[in-house]
Write a protein that holds these residues in place. Structure first.
Motif, PDB file in Angstrom:
ATOM      1  N   THR A   1       0.845  -1.192   0.000  1.00  0.00           N
ATOM      2  CA  THR A   1       0.000   0.000   0.000  1.00  0.00           C
ATOM      3  C   THR A   1       0.884   1.248   0.000  1.00  0.00           C
ATOM      4  N   VAL A   2       0.607   2.153  -0.922  1.00  0.00           N
ATOM      5  CA  VAL A   2       1.311   3.436  -0.964  1.00  0.00           C
ATOM      6  C   VAL A   2       0.507   4.448  -0.148  1.00  0.00           C
ATOM      7  N   HIS A   3       1.102   4.955   0.916  1.00  0.00           N
ATOM      8  CA  HIS A   3       0.448   5.976   1.746  1.00  0.00           C
ATOM      9  C   HIS A   3       1.046   7.336   1.390  1.00  0.00           C
ATOM     10  N   SER A   4       0.371   8.047   0.491  1.00  0.00           N
ATOM     11  CA  SER A   4       0.924   9.311  -0.009  1.00  0.00           C
ATOM     12  C   SER A   4       0.997  10.381   1.072  1.00  0.00           C
ATOM     13  N   GLN A   5       0.001  10.441   1.942  1.00  0.00           N
ATOM     14  CA  GLN A   5      -0.027  11.496   2.970  1.00  0.00           C
ATOM     15  C   GLN A   5       1.145  11.355   3.938  1.00  0.00           C
ATOM     16  N   SER A   6       1.354  10.134   4.426  1.00  0.00           N
ATOM     17  CA  SER A   6       2.427   9.924   5.406  1.00  0.00           C
ATOM     18  C   SER A   6       3.748   9.548   4.748  1.00  0.00           C
ATOM     19  N   ARG A   7       3.739   9.456   3.403  1.00  0.00           N
ATOM     20  CA  ARG A   7       4.950   9.152   2.633  1.00  0.00           C
ATOM     21  C   ARG A   7       5.623   7.860   3.082  1.00  0.00           C
ATOM     22  N   VAL A   8       4.841   6.794   3.182  1.00  0.00           N
ATOM     23  CA  VAL A   8       5.425   5.491   3.484  1.00  0.00           C
ATOM     24  C   VAL A   8       4.830   4.430   2.561  1.00  0.00           C
ATOM     25  N   LEU A   9       5.647   3.416   2.286  1.00  0.00           N
ATOM     26  CA  LEU A   9       5.196   2.237   1.553  1.00  0.00           C
ATOM     27  C   LEU A   9       4.991   1.145   2.598  1.00  0.00           C
TER      28      LEU A   9
ATOM     29  N   ASP B   1       5.636 -13.977   5.626  1.00  0.00           N
ATOM     30  CA  ASP B   1       6.012 -14.509   6.942  1.00  0.00           C
ATOM     31  C   ASP B   1       5.320 -13.747   8.076  1.00  0.00           C
ATOM     32  N   GLY B   2       4.397 -12.825   7.703  1.00  0.00           N
ATOM     33  CA  GLY B   2       3.644 -12.094   8.712  1.00  0.00           C
ATOM     34  C   GLY B   2       4.239 -10.743   9.083  1.00  0.00           C
ATOM     35  N   ALA B   3       5.458 -10.465   8.616  1.00  0.00           N
ATOM     36  CA  ALA B   3       6.089  -9.174   8.913  1.00  0.00           C
ATOM     37  C   ALA B   3       5.412  -8.061   8.115  1.00  0.00           C
ATOM     38  N   THR B   4       5.187  -6.934   8.767  1.00  0.00           N
ATOM     39  CA  THR B   4       4.667  -5.758   8.076  1.00  0.00           C
ATOM     40  C   THR B   4       5.634  -4.610   8.323  1.00  0.00           C
ATOM     41  N   PHE B   5       6.013  -3.920   7.252  1.00  0.00           N
ATOM     42  CA  PHE B   5       6.940  -2.792   7.364  1.00  0.00           C
ATOM     43  C   PHE B   5       6.306  -1.556   6.765  1.00  0.00           C
ATOM     44  N   ARG B   6       6.627  -0.417   7.359  1.00  0.00           N
ATOM     45  CA  ARG B   6       6.240   0.875   6.802  1.00  0.00           C
ATOM     46  C   ARG B   6       7.550   1.590   6.446  1.00  0.00           C
ATOM     47  N   ILE B   7       7.885   1.576   5.174  1.00  0.00           N
ATOM     48  CA  ILE B   7       9.177   2.091   4.721  1.00  0.00           C
ATOM     49  C   ILE B   7       8.978   3.499   4.172  1.00  0.00           C
ATOM     50  N   PRO B   8       9.597   4.510   4.795  1.00  0.00           N
ATOM     51  CA  PRO B   8       9.451   5.877   4.299  1.00  0.00           C
ATOM     52  C   PRO B   8       9.985   6.020   2.877  1.00  0.00           C
TER      53      PRO B   8
ATOM     54  N   GLN C   1       9.490  -1.179  -9.439  1.00  0.00           N
ATOM     55  CA  GLN C   1      10.324  -0.056  -9.854  1.00  0.00           C
ATOM     56  C   GLN C   1       9.552   1.225  -9.562  1.00  0.00           C
ATOM     57  N   PRO C   2       9.928   1.934  -8.477  1.00  0.00           N
ATOM     58  CA  PRO C   2       9.229   3.170  -8.138  1.00  0.00           C
ATOM     59  C   PRO C   2       9.705   4.353  -8.976  1.00  0.00           C
ATOM     60  N   SER C   3       8.794   5.277  -9.212  1.00  0.00           N
ATOM     61  CA  SER C   3       9.152   6.578  -9.784  1.00  0.00           C
ATOM     62  C   SER C   3       8.916   7.611  -8.690  1.00  0.00           C
ATOM     63  N   PHE C   4       9.954   8.407  -8.427  1.00  0.00           N
ATOM     64  CA  PHE C   4       9.877   9.409  -7.368  1.00  0.00           C
ATOM     65  C   PHE C   4       9.642  10.799  -7.961  1.00  0.00           C
TER      66      PHE C   4
ATOM     67  N   ASP D   1       8.086  12.276  -3.000  1.00  0.00           N
ATOM     68  CA  ASP D   1       6.866  11.478  -3.106  1.00  0.00           C
ATOM     69  C   ASP D   1       7.102  10.308  -4.046  1.00  0.00           C
ATOM     70  N   LEU D   2       6.302   9.267  -3.859  1.00  0.00           N
ATOM     71  CA  LEU D   2       6.294   8.122  -4.746  1.00  0.00           C
ATOM     72  C   LEU D   2       5.143   8.348  -5.722  1.00  0.00           C
ATOM     73  N   VAL D   3       5.468   8.567  -6.991  1.00  0.00           N
ATOM     74  CA  VAL D   3       4.429   8.917  -7.963  1.00  0.00           C
ATOM     75  C   VAL D   3       3.937   7.716  -8.763  1.00  0.00           C
ATOM     76  N   ALA D   4       4.722   6.638  -8.799  1.00  0.00           N
ATOM     77  CA  ALA D   4       4.296   5.418  -9.490  1.00  0.00           C
ATOM     78  C   ALA D   4       5.082   4.240  -8.944  1.00  0.00           C
ATOM     79  N   LEU D   5       4.480   3.061  -9.038  1.00  0.00           N
ATOM     80  CA  LEU D   5       5.137   1.837  -8.580  1.00  0.00           C
ATOM     81  C   LEU D   5       4.814   0.754  -9.608  1.00  0.00           C
ATOM     82  N   GLU D   6       5.803   0.459 -10.457  1.00  0.00           N
ATOM     83  CA  GLU D   6       5.589  -0.505 -11.539  1.00  0.00           C
ATOM     84  C   GLU D   6       6.100  -1.881 -11.127  1.00  0.00           C
TER      85      GLU D   6
END
Length: 137
Positions: free
Chosen positions: A15-23, A29-36, A80-83, A67-72
């Motif tokens: 999930t791309v969270h544009s407001q908080s700028r995290v992916l 394996d159950g791990a969840t990460f919020r990567i800025p 492959q993200p476009s910033f 910002d992350l503007v696209a995620l291919e």
């Protein structure tokens, strides 16, 4: 599946969270990460950032507001993200995203150490990139 170690965790949800700028990524394996986005941009696996060998890395600055503007999707092994600063050459494998997510505290520390060693501020504009101003959104 090329490039994946057998049994390596794979993303179940991205999930791309544009407001908080995290992916946000949930792995098998159950791990969840919020990567800025800033961390992804600063540690992009592209040659433009990593250089062409150890010690050739280009210190990235001024990426706090990126910002992350696209995620291919790239096959079934990477994205492959476009910033918003125009950078779009990094291919982020699932393994690399897992590494960024699981090691982000250490990576932030390494990044701030490198900034301090170079005597530059995290928000300094990147040198030598004509035409990129902070106000261009």
């Amino acid at each position: 599946m090329a490039g994946l170690k057998s049994g390596a965790p794979t993303p179940q949800d991205i999930t791309v969270h544009s407001q908080s700028r995290v992916l946000e990524i949930t792995f098998s394996d159950g791990a969840t990460f919020r990567i800025p986005f800033e961390l992804m941009r600063v540690y992009s696996p592209s040659a433009e950032v990593q250089g062409h060998g150890h010690g050739q890395e280009v210190l990235q600055t001024g990426k706090r507001e990126v910002d992350l503007v696209a995620l291919e999707p790239i096959g079934n092994y990477a994205v492959q993200p476009s910033f918003s600063d125009g950078h779009n050459t990094g291919i982020f494998s699932w393994d690399y995203l897992y590494f960024l997510g699981s090691q982000q505290d250490k990576l932030w520390g390494d990044y701030t150490d490198r900034l301090r060693a170079a005597g530059v501020d995290r928000d300094a504009p990147m040198p030598g990139k004509g035409g990129h101003t902070r106000g261009s959104h």
